[in-house]
Design a protein around this motif. Sequence first.
Motif, PDB file in Angstrom:
ATOM      1  N   GLY A 183     -65.845 -40.095 -73.036  1.00 16.02           N
ATOM      2  CA  GLY A 183     -66.501 -39.863 -74.314  1.00 16.02           C
ATOM      3  C   GLY A 183     -67.719 -40.738 -74.506  1.00 16.02           C
ATOM      4  N   ILE A 184     -68.504 -40.931 -73.414  1.00 18.19           N
ATOM      5  CA  ILE A 184     -69.724 -41.738 -73.479  1.00 18.19           C
ATOM      6  C   ILE A 184     -70.851 -40.982 -72.771  1.00 18.19           C
ATOM      7  CG2 ILE A 184     -68.521 -43.950 -73.605  1.00 18.19           C
ATOM      8  CD1 ILE A 184     -68.988 -44.276 -70.599  1.00 18.19           C
ATOM      9  N   SER A 185     -72.062 -41.497 -72.879  1.00 14.63           N
ATOM     10  CA  SER A 185     -73.197 -40.866 -72.210  1.00 14.63           C
ATOM     11  C   SER A 185     -73.206 -41.252 -70.734  1.00 14.63           C
ATOM     12  CB  SER A 185     -74.507 -41.306 -72.861  1.00 14.63           C
ATOM     13  OG  SER A 185     -74.764 -42.678 -72.594  1.00 14.63           O
ATOM     14  N   VAL A 186     -73.962 -40.502 -69.933  1.00 16.84           N
ATOM     15  CA  VAL A 186     -74.046 -40.839 -68.513  1.00 16.84           C
ATOM     16  C   VAL A 186     -74.743 -42.177 -68.307  1.00 16.84           C
ATOM     17  CG1 VAL A 186     -73.950 -38.446 -67.709  1.00 16.84           C
ATOM     18  CG2 VAL A 186     -76.177 -39.480 -68.218  1.00 16.84           C
ATOM     19  N   ALA A 187     -75.656 -42.534 -69.206  1.00 14.75           N
ATOM     20  CA  ALA A 187     -76.331 -43.830 -69.103  1.00 14.75           C
ATOM     21  C   ALA A 187     -75.360 -44.976 -69.355  1.00 14.75           C
ATOM     22  CB  ALA A 187     -77.500 -43.900 -70.076  1.00 14.75           C
ATOM     23  N   GLU A 188     -74.424 -44.760 -70.259  1.00 17.84           N
ATOM     24  CA  GLU A 188     -73.414 -45.794 -70.512  1.00 17.84           C
ATOM     25  C   GLU A 188     -72.419 -45.893 -69.369  1.00 17.84           C
ATOM     26  OE1 GLU A 188     -72.882 -45.789 -75.304  1.00 17.84           O
ATOM     27  OE2 GLU A 188     -72.620 -43.884 -74.280  1.00 17.84           O
ATOM     28  N   PRO A 246     -80.348 -33.904 -61.339  1.00 18.44           N
ATOM     29  CA  PRO A 246     -79.652 -33.965 -60.053  1.00 18.44           C
ATOM     30  C   PRO A 246     -78.145 -33.793 -60.168  1.00 18.44           C
ATOM     31  CG  PRO A 246     -80.298 -36.158 -60.763  1.00 18.44           C
ATOM     32  CD  PRO A 246     -80.940 -35.188 -61.715  1.00 18.44           C
ATOM     33  N   ASN A 247     -77.557 -33.361 -59.105  1.00 16.31           N
ATOM     34  CA  ASN A 247     -76.105 -33.185 -59.053  1.00 16.31           C
ATOM     35  C   ASN A 247     -75.433 -34.538 -58.842  1.00 16.31           C
ATOM     36  OD1 ASN A 247     -73.621 -31.927 -58.953  1.00 16.31           O
ATOM     37  ND2 ASN A 247     -73.719 -31.536 -56.760  1.00 16.31           N
ATOM     38  N   ASN A 248     -74.746 -35.016 -59.858  1.00 15.94           N
ATOM     39  CA  ASN A 248     -74.013 -36.284 -59.762  1.00 15.94           C
ATOM     40  C   ASN A 248     -72.669 -36.079 -60.457  1.00 15.94           C
ATOM     41  OD1 ASN A 248     -73.021 -38.929 -59.894  1.00 15.94           O
ATOM     42  ND2 ASN A 248     -75.086 -39.802 -60.043  1.00 15.94           N
ATOM     43  N   TYR A 249     -71.822 -35.350 -59.804  1.00 16.03           N
ATOM     44  CA  TYR A 249     -70.568 -34.888 -60.396  1.00 16.03           C
ATOM     45  C   TYR A 249     -69.721 -36.035 -60.927  1.00 16.03           C
ATOM     46  CZ  TYR A 249     -65.894 -32.830 -60.711  1.00 16.03           C
ATOM     47  OH  TYR A 249     -64.653 -32.437 -61.146  1.00 16.03           O
ATOM     48  N   PHE A 250     -69.547 -37.069 -60.141  1.00 10.87           N
ATOM     49  CA  PHE A 250     -68.607 -38.130 -60.512  1.00 10.87           C
ATOM     50  C   PHE A 250     -69.079 -38.924 -61.734  1.00 10.87           C
ATOM     51  CE2 PHE A 250     -67.695 -37.395 -55.985  1.00 10.87           C
ATOM     52  CZ  PHE A 250     -66.336 -37.100 -56.088  1.00 10.87           C
ATOM     53  N   THR A 251     -70.381 -39.207 -61.818  1.00 12.39           N
ATOM     54  CA  THR A 251     -70.902 -39.923 -62.988  1.00 12.39           C
ATOM     55  C   THR A 251     -70.764 -39.082 -64.248  1.00 12.39           C
ATOM     56  OG1 THR A 251     -72.491 -41.170 -61.664  1.00 12.39           O
ATOM     57  CG2 THR A 251     -72.953 -41.000 -64.009  1.00 12.39           C
ATOM     58  N   ILE A 294     -84.525 -25.744 -67.173  1.00  7.84           N
ATOM     59  CA  ILE A 294     -83.882 -26.966 -66.684  1.00  7.84           C
ATOM     60  C   ILE A 294     -82.925 -26.582 -65.563  1.00  7.84           C
ATOM     61  CG2 ILE A 294     -82.532 -29.011 -67.286  1.00  7.84           C
ATOM     62  CD1 ILE A 294     -85.157 -28.813 -68.837  1.00  7.84           C
ATOM     63  N   LEU A 295     -83.217 -27.030 -64.356  1.00  7.86           N
ATOM     64  CA  LEU A 295     -82.299 -26.795 -63.237  1.00  7.86           C
ATOM     65  C   LEU A 295     -81.241 -27.885 -63.229  1.00  7.86           C
ATOM     66  CD1 LEU A 295     -84.456 -25.770 -60.135  1.00  7.86           C
ATOM     67  CD2 LEU A 295     -83.196 -24.297 -61.712  1.00  7.86           C
ATOM     68  N   ASN A 296     -80.015 -27.509 -63.473  1.00 11.10           N
ATOM     69  CA  ASN A 296     -78.933 -28.492 -63.537  1.00 11.10           C
ATOM     70  C   ASN A 296     -78.172 -28.540 -62.208  1.00 11.10           C
ATOM     71  OD1 ASN A 296     -77.413 -30.460 -64.807  1.00 11.10           O
ATOM     72  ND2 ASN A 296     -75.869 -29.001 -65.479  1.00 11.10           N
ATOM     73  N   ARG A 297     -77.638 -29.722 -61.904  1.00  7.93           N
ATOM     74  CA  ARG A 297     -76.876 -29.976 -60.671  1.00  7.93           C
ATOM     75  C   ARG A 297     -77.720 -29.637 -59.431  1.00  7.93           C
ATOM     76  NH1 ARG A 297     -72.859 -26.374 -63.295  1.00  7.93           N
ATOM     77  NH2 ARG A 297     -71.965 -27.574 -65.015  1.00  7.93           N
ATOM     78  N   TYR A 298     -78.968 -30.069 -59.490  1.00 11.37           N
ATOM     79  CA  TYR A 298     -79.895 -29.760 -58.401  1.00 11.37           C
ATOM     80  C   TYR A 298     -79.666 -30.685 -57.212  1.00 11.37           C
ATOM     81  CZ  TYR A 298     -84.236 -29.143 -55.825  1.00 11.37           C
ATOM     82  OH  TYR A 298     -85.164 -28.899 -54.842  1.00 11.37           O
ATOM     83  N   ILE A 299     -79.688 -30.133 -56.014  1.00 12.82           N
ATOM     84  CA  ILE A 299     -79.542 -30.899 -54.780  1.00 12.82           C
ATOM     85  C   ILE A 299     -80.801 -30.692 -53.945  1.00 12.82           C
ATOM     86  CG2 ILE A 299     -78.197 -31.271 -52.677  1.00 12.82           C
ATOM     87  CD1 ILE A 299     -75.794 -30.084 -54.123  1.00 12.82           C
ATOM     88  N   GLU A 300     -81.482 -31.796 -53.606  1.00  8.59           N
ATOM     89  CA  GLU A 300     -82.672 -31.702 -52.765  1.00  8.59           C
ATOM     90  C   GLU A 300     -82.314 -31.114 -51.404  1.00  8.59           C
ATOM     91  OE1 GLU A 300     -85.707 -32.214 -53.491  1.00  8.59           O
ATOM     92  OE2 GLU A 300     -85.649 -33.339 -55.381  1.00  8.59           O
ATOM     93  N   ASN A 301     -83.286 -30.388 -50.836  1.00  8.10           N
ATOM     94  CA  ASN A 301     -83.129 -29.789 -49.503  1.00  8.10           C
ATOM     95  C   ASN A 301     -81.989 -28.779 -49.441  1.00  8.10           C
ATOM     96  OD1 ASN A 301     -85.240 -31.429 -48.452  1.00  8.10           O
ATOM     97  ND2 ASN A 301     -83.790 -33.132 -48.280  1.00  8.10           N
ATOM     98  N   ASP A 302     -81.687 -28.190 -50.572  1.00  5.81           N
ATOM     99  CA  ASP A 302     -80.657 -27.153 -50.590  1.00  5.81           C
ATOM    100  C   ASP A 302     -81.263 -25.854 -50.059  1.00  5.81           C
ATOM    101  OD1 ASP A 302     -78.213 -26.072 -50.969  1.00  5.81           O
ATOM    102  OD2 ASP A 302     -78.163 -26.280 -53.140  1.00  5.81           O
ATOM    103  N   GLU A 303     -80.470 -24.810 -50.013  1.00  5.44           N
ATOM    104  CA  GLU A 303     -80.942 -23.524 -49.486  1.00  5.44           C
ATOM    105  C   GLU A 303     -82.063 -22.941 -50.334  1.00  5.44           C
ATOM    106  OE1 GLU A 303     -77.614 -20.966 -49.288  1.00  5.44           O
ATOM    107  OE2 GLU A 303     -76.597 -22.061 -47.704  1.00  5.44           O
ATOM    108  N   LEU A 304     -81.987 -23.205 -51.649  1.00  3.39           N
ATOM    109  CA  LEU A 304     -82.972 -22.619 -52.565  1.00  3.39           C
ATOM    110  C   LEU A 304     -84.154 -23.570 -52.745  1.00  3.39           C
ATOM    111  CD1 LEU A 304     -80.479 -21.201 -55.189  1.00  3.39           C
ATOM    112  CD2 LEU A 304     -81.813 -19.882 -53.558  1.00  3.39           C
ATOM    113  N   ILE A 305     -85.337 -23.106 -52.432  1.00  4.55           N
ATOM    114  CA  ILE A 305     -86.550 -23.904 -52.540  1.00  4.55           C
ATOM    115  C   ILE A 305     -87.177 -23.687 -53.917  1.00  4.55           C
ATOM    116  CG2 ILE A 305     -88.852 -24.293 -51.553  1.00  4.55           C
ATOM    117  CD1 ILE A 305     -87.729 -23.137 -48.918  1.00  4.55           C
ATOM    118  N   ILE A 306     -87.664 -24.773 -54.515  1.00  6.61           N
ATOM    119  CA  ILE A 306     -88.219 -24.722 -55.869  1.00  6.61           C
ATOM    120  C   ILE A 306     -89.310 -23.661 -55.997  1.00  6.61           C
ATOM    121  CG2 ILE A 306     -89.607 -25.992 -57.564  1.00  6.61           C
ATOM    122  CD1 ILE A 306     -86.695 -26.714 -57.650  1.00  6.61           C
ATOM    123  N   GLU A 307     -90.198 -23.612 -55.050  1.00  8.56           N
ATOM    124  CA  GLU A 307     -91.290 -22.635 -55.115  1.00  8.56           C
ATOM    125  C   GLU A 307     -90.752 -21.210 -55.165  1.00  8.56           C
ATOM    126  OE1 GLU A 307     -91.139 -25.171 -53.099  1.00  8.56           O
ATOM    127  OE2 GLU A 307     -92.839 -26.410 -53.750  1.00  8.56           O
TER     128      GLU A 307
END
Length: 409
Positions: free
Chosen positions: A364-369, A351-356, A323-336
């Motif tokens: 004390g709730i889930s990110v979906a909440e 995906p990286n969504n720090y504020f949520t 599981i790649l956590n805090r992933y940012i598309e088009n970052d320096e590191l390519i998935i392949e």
Amino acid sequence: MYSPGILAQHSGMVYHIYMSRELSIIIFDKNNISAELTDIYLKELECVKSVKIYTDYVKGCESCAAQPPDIVLLDITENMEFGLDITSKLSKSKIPVIITSLNTNASTIIKALRCGAVEFLAKPVLKNELHSVIEKLANNGVEQHNKECRIITVFSGKGGSGKTTTAVNLALELARLTGKKTVLADMNFCMGEAASFLNIKTSFNFSRMIENIDNIKQDMLSDMLDRYSDTNLYLLSESVTGQLLSSIAFNHLLRLVKILKDSFSYIVIDLPTAADDKVFKTLKISDYILYVTPVNYSALKNTKNSISILKENGIAKEKIKIILNRYIENDELIIEDIEKELGTEIYKKIPNNYFTVISAINKGISVAEENINSNVAESFRELAVMLSDNIIENSLKNIRGRYEYQITN
């Protein structure tokens, strides 16, 4: 080519239908043309004894109550909520319900299966699809027992990876999405973070459970654990002042896990990062190991080394899902490049969504909440589908190739 979806299985429900019996079937459908066509298809099957059609759903329910049929085909095209309510009631009465609908989007299918439907067929119903489902029910029936419980362990060799965030949100999404009882077992004994992530004050912890293990009865287990809000998620953790994992014998933990398997459909374990013999043994009894890693050179190097250590200690490679956590598309590191370096495919990108995420943890709730429409909440929902018992995923895939609920990595 369309291949009928697998039959759904639901906790506490056992359907017995045998090919040697002639089946009685009731059709709920407000469209007379489609109802009559379905009737013709059904009567072509040797195993079908009688078919009744009801355009009035209330009268149909009365008929089911007076003389329960072997199978119900129920169309929910015109009034989905009413149809799903009937489905739920019939399923609780152990009457198998096959849902039909013109609406084949993901949310409709998931709602139908969660209400207890054993199958979902797109309308207009095709004869070969209907025959396949009826014959499968007639031959095999639908049987559920909690021995099918899945153990999903979330692990990382590096602190601060987002391991507990992943475990908490995955467990909650599994409980909500499948409607099945799920337990989150927090084995980070010295921290007890899962409880704070869900704002739960624990009342019964690992230590007390193990001390009373000989007196635990299966029907009491849910009442002993801490339930999150009105969901099917239960928490088992250890108070911060409680024992360390190292002080509890593994055979006691194993006994406890076996007890949990008899009562829950999913066990999500949040393991500590320190890999000792007890951790390795826990990983070995897991069905899936989600190895969570942030996307940076140092963490990925640690991940590669950790995977090697896990395999050296007898952990099957196919169990390990990256599981790649805090992933940012088009970052320096390519998935392949990452996959080539690790020698394995990436199972899921969060995906990286720090504020949520931080806002959810602080409340004390889930990110979906916190934000149900956020990209990170959607990713945890997708991960839950991928790790579920495949009922939902296969049903979504098998609606004649229309895979509207895209599960993306």
